[in-house]
Every structure is written in structure tokens, then in C-alpha cells.
Motif scaffolding. Structure first.
Motif, PDB file in Angstrom:
ATOM      1  N   LYS A 134     -24.440  -5.372 -12.987  1.00 13.37           N
ATOM      2  CA  LYS A 134     -24.567  -3.828 -12.104  1.00 13.37           C
ATOM      3  C   LYS A 134     -25.060  -4.603 -10.956  1.00 13.37           C
ATOM      4  O   LYS A 134     -24.581  -4.097  -9.851  1.00 13.37           O
ATOM      5  N   ARG A 135     -25.485  -5.756 -10.574  1.00 19.84           N
ATOM      6  CA  ARG A 135     -26.218  -6.500  -9.035  1.00 19.84           C
ATOM      7  C   ARG A 135     -24.804  -7.299  -8.702  1.00 19.84           C
ATOM      8  O   ARG A 135     -24.815  -7.768  -7.660  1.00 19.84           O
ATOM      9  N   ASN A 136     -23.608  -7.608  -9.720  1.00 16.25           N
ATOM     10  CA  ASN A 136     -22.922  -8.592  -9.336  1.00 16.25           C
ATOM     11  C   ASN A 136     -21.514  -7.930  -8.558  1.00 16.25           C
ATOM     12  O   ASN A 136     -21.363  -7.111  -9.168  1.00 16.25           O
ATOM     13  N   LYS A 137     -20.869  -8.519  -7.486  1.00 18.46           N
ATOM     14  CA  LYS A 137     -20.591  -8.147  -6.611  1.00 18.46           C
ATOM     15  C   LYS A 137     -18.849  -7.784  -7.132  1.00 18.46           C
ATOM     16  O   LYS A 137     -18.115  -7.804  -6.854  1.00 18.46           O
TER      17      LYS A 137
END
Length: 174
Positions: A134-137
């Protein structure tokens, strides 16, 4: 397809793809009864006035060592947009993967084929420097990049399982 690409590792510089393939073939011939993973992946680093892309090729004998090499590709501009950068990494991985023509892949498969009943195996993987977290662009590009590699008959791997791109190639982008 560029057959004039040059590869190197710590023990040999300026190898042609033919030399790389011969080294991989020799590595498998040492123990054709083993399980092998041929992995290709690219990472990049944006520098002040350029972007360096590094593609790694790793042949892994599960539990018993590896042989690896890489090629560098410098572009004299900064890749500012994430999609463009990830797409170029994937394209460079595809470029090297296509050098492993069906005939070359068959040569490698034929080395292990007599030992399939004893557990021998061979897979070809494409390692992408993208992740689903979820935090990976890069998560919005995962499916697109994986589909591009699957077209070439490769198992597409993403972080944290894409260590050829995210670790091996990454080390040489600086």
C-alpha cells in the motif's frame, strides 16, 4: 533486439551474450540434476544529469550457488516520471530476456531433461523493481509490468521476491 550488448561481472569484463550463455550452460552442466532459476531484472538510479540502468542476469542452482553478470545502460537525462522509469527498467529486462531465444531455452532445458524424475527443474523469471504494498508508489504499475514479462514466457516477480532487480542490480546503479 540488440545482440551486441556487453556484460561483465567481478571476474570477467566485456562479455558478449554468447559468452554469457556459454557460462550459464557450463554452470548447469556442472550439476544437471539440480533445480535452476534463470532470473533477469533491472534497476535504475537517477543522478544529477543522467539515469543509470543496470540489468542483472543470475542463474541460481537452488541451495548450491549462483553465477551472475550485469550490463549498464546510461541515459544522459534524468528520468523524472516514475512510470517512465519503471517502464524503461521493464523494457531493458525484456531486451535481455529476448536474447534467450526459444532455441537457447531449449538447449538449457535439454541439459536437465534427463533428470526431471530426480527433481531437476529450470524456470525463467523476470524480476521487477515494483511492489504491491500500500505504501509503494509503484503498486499502480505492477499488473502492467508483470503482463509485459509474462508475454515472454517468464514468471514475473515483484518485491520482495524480485531480488535481482531490487538488490543485485541496485547495488551497481550508484
Amino acid at each position: 533486439m540488440n545482440a551486441n550488448l556487453r556484460f561483465h561481472n567481478l571476474s570477467k569484463k566485456n562479455m558478449s551474450f554468447t559468452e554469457v550463455f556459454e557460462r550459464i550452460e557450463s554452470f548447469i552442466k556442472q550439476n544437471p540434476q539440480a533445480q535452476y532459476r534463470l532470473m533477469i531484472g533491472t534497476d535504475s538510479q537517477v543522478h544529477r544529469k543522467s539515469t543509470r540502468f543496470v540489468t542483472g542476469i543470475v542463474i541460481r542452482r537452488e541451495g548450491h550457488g549462483v553465477w551472475a553478470c550485469l550490463k549498464k545502460h546510461d541515459v544522459k537525462r534524468r528520468f523524472e516520471h516514475l512510470h517512465e522509469k519503471v517502464s524503461m527498467e521493464t523494457w531493458l529486462t525484456e531486451e535481455v530476456a529476448q536474447l534467450f531465444t526459444p532455441e537457447k531455452q531449449e538447449r538449457l532445458y535439454n541439459l536437465i531433461l534427463p533428470y526431471i524424475d530426480e527433481g531437476s527443474s529450470f524456470t525463467m523469471e523476470g524480476h521487477l523493481d515494483v511492489g504491491k504494498g500500500k505504501r509503494n508508489k509503484t503498486r499502480v504499475y505492477v499488473e502492467e509490468m508483470m503482463a509485459r514479462l509474462k508475454v515472454h514466457g517468464m514468471k514475473a516477480r515483484v518485491k520482495p521476491d524480485s531480488f535481482v532487480a531490487s538488490s543485485y542490480a541496485n547495488r551497481y546503479t550508484k
